[in-house]
Design a protein around this motif. Sequence first.
Motif, short mmCIF file in Angstrom:
data_model
loop_
_atom_site.label_atom_id
_atom_site.label_comp_id
_atom_site.label_asym_id
_atom_site.label_seq_id
_atom_site.Cartn_x
_atom_site.Cartn_y
_atom_site.Cartn_z
N SER A 214 0.85 -1.19 0.00
CA SER A 214 0.00 0.00 0.00
C SER A 214 0.89 1.24 0.00
CB SER A 214 -0.89 0.07 1.25
OG SER A 214 -1.64 1.27 1.26
N PRO A 215 0.48 2.28 -0.73
CA PRO A 215 1.12 3.57 -0.47
C PRO A 215 0.88 3.90 1.00
CG PRO A 215 -0.25 3.68 -2.44
CD PRO A 215 -0.55 2.37 -1.77
N ALA A 216 1.87 4.46 1.68
CA ALA A 216 1.73 4.60 3.13
C ALA A 216 2.00 6.01 3.65
CB ALA A 216 2.65 3.61 3.84
N SER A 217 2.35 6.95 2.79
CA SER A 217 2.58 8.31 3.28
C SER A 217 1.59 9.24 2.59
CB SER A 217 4.00 8.75 2.96
OG SER A 217 4.13 9.03 1.58
N PRO A 218 1.25 10.37 3.25
CA PRO A 218 0.26 11.28 2.67
C PRO A 218 0.59 11.69 1.23
CG PRO A 218 0.72 11.88 4.93
CD PRO A 218 1.65 10.77 4.60
N ILE A 219 1.85 11.99 0.94
CA ILE A 219 2.21 12.39 -0.43
C ILE A 219 1.82 11.29 -1.42
CG2 ILE A 219 4.24 12.56 -1.96
CD1 ILE A 219 5.38 14.62 -0.24
#
Length: 314
Positions: free
Chosen positions: A78-83
Amino acid sequence: MSKKRVLITGGAGFLGSHLCDRFLKEGYRVIAMDNLLTGSLNNIEHLFKEKDFEFYHNDVSKFVHVPGELDYILHFASPASPIEYLKMPIQTLKVGSLGTHNLLGLAKAKNARILIASTSEVYGDPLVHPQTEDYWGNVNPIGPRGVYDEAKRFQEAITMAYHTFHGLETRIVRIFNTYGPRMRLDDGRVLPAFIGQALRGENLTAFGDGSQTRSFCYVDDLVEGIYRLLLSDYAYPVNIGNPDEITIKEFGEEIIRLTDTKSKIIYKPLPEDDPKQRKPDITKAQEILGWNPTFSRSEGLKPTLEYFKKVVQG
């Protein structure tokens, strides 16, 4: 006796790659699976020479096929950072929903135990402090962070449904802020952002007035907690994180001292729905897993800083 076989999705990512290291060290046969949207082969290139390591370039949201037996699945894709998740909102929702569904189906077909990576973000901007596992959260489902928060909340719900309806062996880890080597310098989280800015001689950008808090857990401690949870008999969510809480302002000052730069902290408006406080209650992890973080922030920041120095020098 043949070696146990484990599939780690998101295996080329920050956390996934450290999990690959750990499971190989423990004598498992490891399959890393990643679509390389946010992961990098640089994180696992040292493993390609290992006879018990395989890499599958695959998007789990579309399908998952792994021939042969599987004992364990760890779902960390999963993408895991806000950006990242603001840039890829649909992919974030898909990997939390369709990807999780595909992997639960694989676990059922293989009779494997599955551990899913949830997050402290399921608590949203919490009204309870510190956050315990029985707190239901304060999440804005249609806000900018909703794509990640709700994907993870759905992931927990479908995992528990497979556990209760199909009797599947499931584990859920709620991960709080974690740091260490192999983090992406540009992922938008406060720790790599501050270190990157300090190493480049720039001012540090804090959001809000710097009074919001975070609790940072070193990656080796996190991996130890995940490993113990997988092998435990506990099917409900468990917080894994370091309860040593610090304000963003204090953390910025710490990074400036550590990097010995003349940077200053400058303040910008707080993004929408950004949590003001973040601190895990780790009583469950202590009682059920016998787990406690062992790295202080100063101990964990040393290897992290060395790693980032190499990245900045390129």
